[in-house]
Write an enzyme that holds these catalytic residues in place. Structure first.
Site, PDB file in Angstrom:
ATOM      1  CB  CYS A 135      -6.057   3.447  -1.106  1.00  0.00           C
ATOM      2  SG  CYS A 135      -4.913   4.429  -0.157  1.00  0.00           S
ATOM      3  CG  ASP A 163      -2.673   1.488  -3.260  1.00  0.00           C
ATOM      4  OD1 ASP A 163      -1.629   1.492  -3.444  1.00  0.00           O
ATOM      5  OD2 ASP A 163      -3.532   1.858  -2.557  1.00  0.00           O
ATOM      6  CG  HIS A 164      -1.667   5.380  -5.347  1.00  0.00           C
ATOM      7  ND1 HIS A 164      -0.931   5.189  -3.985  1.00  0.00           N
ATOM      8  CD2 HIS A 164      -2.385   4.819  -4.366  1.00  0.00           C
ATOM      9  CE1 HIS A 164      -0.698   5.976  -2.851  1.00  0.00           C
ATOM     10  NE2 HIS A 164      -2.266   4.973  -2.642  1.00  0.00           N
ATOM     11  CG  ASP A 199      -1.815   1.301   1.412  1.00  0.00           C
ATOM     12  OD1 ASP A 199      -2.436   1.391   0.354  1.00  0.00           O
ATOM     13  OD2 ASP A 199      -2.689   0.831   2.178  1.00  0.00           O
ATOM     14  CG  ASP A 200      -0.571   4.892   0.203  1.00  0.00           C
ATOM     15  OD1 ASP A 200      -1.201   4.059  -0.251  1.00  0.00           O
ATOM     16  OD2 ASP A 200      -0.280   5.852   0.963  1.00  0.00           O
ATOM     17  CG  HIS A 243     -10.371   2.265   0.094  1.00  0.00           C
ATOM     18  ND1 HIS A 243     -11.020   2.834   1.621  1.00  0.00           N
ATOM     19  CD2 HIS A 243      -8.906   2.799   1.165  1.00  0.00           C
ATOM     20  CE1 HIS A 243     -10.509   3.719   2.089  1.00  0.00           C
ATOM     21  NE2 HIS A 243      -9.063   4.131   1.761  1.00  0.00           N
TER      22      HIS A 243
HETATM   23 CA   LIG Z   1      -2.827   3.159  -1.044  1.00  0.00          CA
END
Ligand SMILES: [Ca+2]
Ligand SMILES: [Ca+2]
Length: 507
Positions: free
Chosen positions: A88, A328-329, A49-50, A142
């Site tokens: 997200c 996710d990004h 995540d992130d 999410h």
């Molecule tokens: Ca994220």
């Protein structure tokens, strides 16, 4: 299960889910003698995540990620992979539906595509419907981090047969100790903590334990292939990781971005609108602390990825399991004065993407052609021979996996929304050489960056006279891509009242 509105149906649904969980594991555990072995490959889908591309195998000079790197050595590493929306919820809904955000209708967090296109079949659901055992551990759709850790978050129950939501010391014990730029606020705010507690007391350590537990059981019986999705929370804020991981990143050696004032002069204001007020409080010392904690969190997460990969090996599953690793990004660490996500610059739109599909392609090869998270659904469906809906908008990456020099589509599209009345969008297209961005259909500015000569996107060439033809060409390409990102109706599907609304976030 696409509609529910009353607590009773929700209860019944969760009850049946608990039953399915037991039944799913039992069939994984004990099998049914009458069923023939299913030779289709398993899928281990790991998402962080992130996480930006601060990864050893992506050439980062400081960050240590030995486990992700060893996966890259036996898979294909996509050097130019991009999310479709740098946040997200919209990104994950796009990736797991195989649709652009303009077609999933999910442009904010705390929503799920069952509220917009309830009958669409998600990626894990397609595997489930085709006989796979589909399980989720941690964050796939999410979740509010950290508040939803330990719950189902904004999940789609139709996607999985089994869900595990561990919560560790980072969520249950340590919040009072976490430093935050906005005290008491963690998920959306720069915040960090070097924890005195060991790996396996943290949520991501528990996630790895759960993944190992599931793999062990699935390995005992092979009549049903699995689609196991493992969603780690780090390095999402708060950057909480065991203290030893911080020691690998001496604070005073953390890199600071210079020359921001000069850099942003040629940038349209909407491109910088993800900046948050509390970040005015950042000093160079705090910036270095934040970067140290972000890097420490990456190495901690990488260690947990390593434990899951080890379990795959030790249970003899590696040769018949496709492993995906992604995020996710991306994430800013001060570039253009920005932190976190929600920009269309390279650092925020780009993601790591490694796919190791046994027997396909050259281990350790690197694909340079731009690809998107939207491509994962058709890729995995093709690799496993799983039926997928006909309206998916990505491309299959299988030809690129087989030969990393294959170009495929050759561009990716990402977008972001800026709130206001009316809301406006920025769209960006990435080709091997160029990033071209339009804000509010170019009424609020354009950007053009030459990655051959300017990988940090310092010089906006959009109004350079000698680039006018290129801008016209890329603008036409961008607009065609944007037009094709909508569903047949030509309209973003609205959130419809009365449909499944995720309300499981409060523990
Ligand atoms: Ca994220
Ligand atoms: Ca600039």
């Amino acid at each position: 299960m696409t509609k529910t509105s009353t607590p009773i149906t929700l209860f019944l649904f969760k009850f049946s889910l608990a039953w399915l969980l037991a039944a799913g594991l039992a069939s994984c555990l004990f099998g049914e003698g009458a069923l023939a072995a299913d030779a289709r490959p398993n899928v281990l889908f790991i998402i962080s995540d992130d996480l930006n591309n601060s990864i050893g195998s992506y050439g980062h000079p400081l960050v240590k990620t030995p486990n992700i790197d060893r996966l890259a050595k036996r898979g294909v590493r996509f050097d130019r992979a991009y999310c479709q929306y740098p946040l997200c919820g919209p990104s994950r809904n796009s990736m797991l539906t195989g649709l652009y955000p303009n077609s999933s209708g999910i442009l904010s967090n705390a929503q799920i595509f069952r509220q917009t296109i309830p009958h669409h079949i998600s990626l894990p659901q397609a595997f489930r419907l085709d006989g796979y055992f589909a399980a989720r551990i941690g964050k796939l759709y999410h979740y509010g981090v950290p508040k939803s850790i330990g719950t189902n978050g904004h999940d789609d129950p139709g996607s999985w047969e089994m869900e595990l939501n561990p919560a560790g010391c980072d969520r249950l014990l340590e919040e009072p100790d976490i430093f935050s730029l906005r005290p008491g606020s963690f998920g959306g705010t720069l915040s960090w903590y070097a924890s005195p507690r060991g790996d396996q007391l943290h949520t991501d350590g528990l996630l790895a334990n759960d993944a190992i537990w599931v793999l062990e059981r699935c390995a005992r019986d092979k009549h049903r292939p699995f689609f196991l999705a493992v969603g780690f929370y780090r390095p999402h804020t708060p950057y909480v990781a065991p203290a030893p991981y911080f020691k690998g990143y001496p604070k005073e050696r953390m890199p600071l971005v210079k020359g921001v004032k000069e850099d942003v002069k040629d940038v349209p204001p909407l491109a910088l609108a993800s900046r948050k007020k509390e970040q005015d409080r950042l000093t160079d010392d705090l910036r270095q602390q934040a970067i140290q904690a972000y890097f420490a969190s990456i190495t901690f997460m990488d260690a947990q990825v390593g434990r899951v990969l080890d379990a795959l090996d030790s249970h003899g599953l590696t040769d018949n399991t496709i492993v995906v690793f992604t995020s996710d990004h991306g994430y800013h660490l001060g570039e253009h004065g920005l932190w976190q996500k929600m920009s269309l610059f390279e650092e925020s739109a780009r993601v790591p993407l490694i796919i190791a599909a046994p027997g396909i392609g050259t281990p350790g090869s690197v694909a340079a052609t731009p690809v998107g998270l939207i491509d994962l659904y058709p890729t995995l469906a093709e690799l496993c021979g799983v039926d997928a809906p006909g309206n998916l908008q990505g491309q299959s990456l299988v030809p690129i996996l087989a030969d990393a020099d294959v170009t495929g589509r050759g561009w990716t599209l990402s977008q972001v929304m800026r709130r206001g009345k009316p809301r406006v969008f920025g769209f960006t297209i990435r080709t091997p050489r160029w990033r071209y961005t339009e804000w509010d259909e170019a009424k609020a500015g354009r950007e053009l960056y030459d990655h051959d000569n300017d990988p940090l996107e310092q010089t906006n060439l959009a109004s350079a006279p000698d680039r006018a033809d290129l801008v016209a060409n890329l603008s036409a390409k961008l607009r065609k891509a944007v037009a094709a990102s909508y569903p047949e109706s030509g309209k973003i599907p609205p959130i419809r009242p009365g449909l499944w609304h995720p309300n499981l976030t409060d523990p």
